[in-house]
Design an enzyme around this catalytic site. Structure first.
Site, PDB file in Angstrom:
ATOM      1  CG  ASN A  10      -2.377  -0.305   0.832  1.00  0.00           C
ATOM      2  OD1 ASN A  10      -2.883   0.166  -0.182  1.00  0.00           O
ATOM      3  ND2 ASN A  10      -3.030  -1.108   1.643  1.00  0.00           N
TER       4      ASN A  10
ATOM      5  CG  ASP B  10      -8.078  -1.730   1.137  1.00  0.00           C
ATOM      6  OD1 ASP B  10      -6.869  -2.036   1.155  1.00  0.00           O
ATOM      7  OD2 ASP B  10      -8.483  -0.560   1.207  1.00  0.00           O
TER       8      ASP B  10
ATOM      9  CG  ASP C 126     -12.506   3.948   0.944  1.00  0.00           C
ATOM     10  OD1 ASP C 126     -12.828   4.544  -0.101  1.00  0.00           O
ATOM     11  OD2 ASP C 126     -11.425   4.132   1.517  1.00  0.00           O
TER      12      ASP C 126
END
Length: 308
Positions: free
Chosen positions: A156, A247, A283
């Protein structure tokens, strides 16, 4: 962090109303795994403020154990803003320097809690926040490895937090200590200089038992666990918001491995979850529940029979 976004496709300077959500790599993965039916714990340090309470309540409401989350009055909870002009033109502006999470210390960790887990998931964002946060990551890995807990690491890379020159040696060290590594192909290229996923894995592998899954975006994913390797194609998806897809992918892969699936099956599950995430704005909002993933897999990759 608390995420503020606009439902209008205009630059932020012309945005006058925002809606409030949450975002964060580790919390996204935690929520994704909880929705897929796993027992998950998430720990961090939040400001003793309304935003901190909002984050903790939201994550706990998703079925994630937040009992090891710490509040502090020494710093505020971080926020960030998302500017979405269209699905291919999204800009994110972070306001987290000196945030509560940057005050994380190794002393904040509960060793018994970490060592009771099957896997410990970490990202390269945390060590970029501060020197104490970096020490916390290293200490968590030390605790996990001492008791045989598998360490999952997603680089990341966030060059807004630290330079490539500063981050590269730290990320390489963390990759070499991890059991399961989930880099994006662009991240692999930044760290190794290689463009080919297979060469990226060869350059990153520290020992034969490591599992690597390279995220390749629209080209799918490449996996190599030292015994078998291969490419897994993506699922067709209409992209509304790509943020958080990595993710979701990580949650799917980890879920498959926890279920004892083969590498190919686990990566296919990761691709399915990622495809479902990009179809929803936010998200975590698109992270699917297990019955939805099952229906998608059984429908050969279409979501037509999935009812929310």
């Amino acid at each position: 962090m608390v995420l503020f976004g606009s439902d209008r496709p205009v630059p932020l300077e012309y945005t006058y109303q925002f809606y409030k959500q949450i975002g964060g790599a580790e919390s996204n993965v935690a929520i994704g795994l909880a929705r897929l039916g796993h027992q998950v714990g998430w720990f961090s340090k939040l400001g003793k403020d309304p935003f901190g309470r909002f984050i903790e309540k939201f994550i706990r409401g998703e079925g994630v154990d937040t009992s090891r989350c710490i509040y502090t009055d020494q710093a505020p909870t971080a926020v960030f803003f998302k500017e979405k002009l269209n699905p291919k033109n999204i800009n994110v502006y972070y306001y987290r320097k000196g945030s509560a999470a940057s005050l994380l210390r190794a002393d904040d960790l509960d060793e018994a809690y970490i060592t009771s887990a099957k896997m410990l998931h970490l990202s390269g964002i945390t060590p970029a926040l501060s020197s104490s946060a970096k020490e916390t990551v290293y200490r968590a890995i030390e605790m996990a490895k001492a008791k045989g807990v598998k360490v999952v690491f997603d680089p990341n890379i966030r060059l807004k937090l630290w330079s490539l020159e500063e981050s590269k040696p730290v990320l390489l060290d963390l990759i070499r200590q991890a059991d399961i590594v989930l880099p994006g192909v662009e991240e692999g290229q930044l760290i190794t200089g290689e463009e080919d996923p297979e060469k990226i894995v060869d350059a990153l592998r520290a020992h034969g038992q490591q599992i690597f899954v390279v995220k390749m975006g629209a080209r799918g994913a490449y996996y190599d666990n030292g015994q078998e390797k291969g490419y897994v194609p993506v699922f067709k998806a209409e992209v509304v918001d790509p943020v958080g897809a990595g993710d979701g992918f990580a949650a799917g892969v980890i879920s498959g491995l926890l279920r004892g699936w083969t590498m190919q099956e686990a990566v296919r599950l990761g691709n399915a979850v990622g495809a479902m995430v990009v179809g929803v704005s936010g998200d975590v909002e698109g992270l699917p529940y297990w019955h939805e993933v099952e229906q998608m897999l059984n429908n050969n990759g279409t979501r037509q029979d999935v009812i929310r």
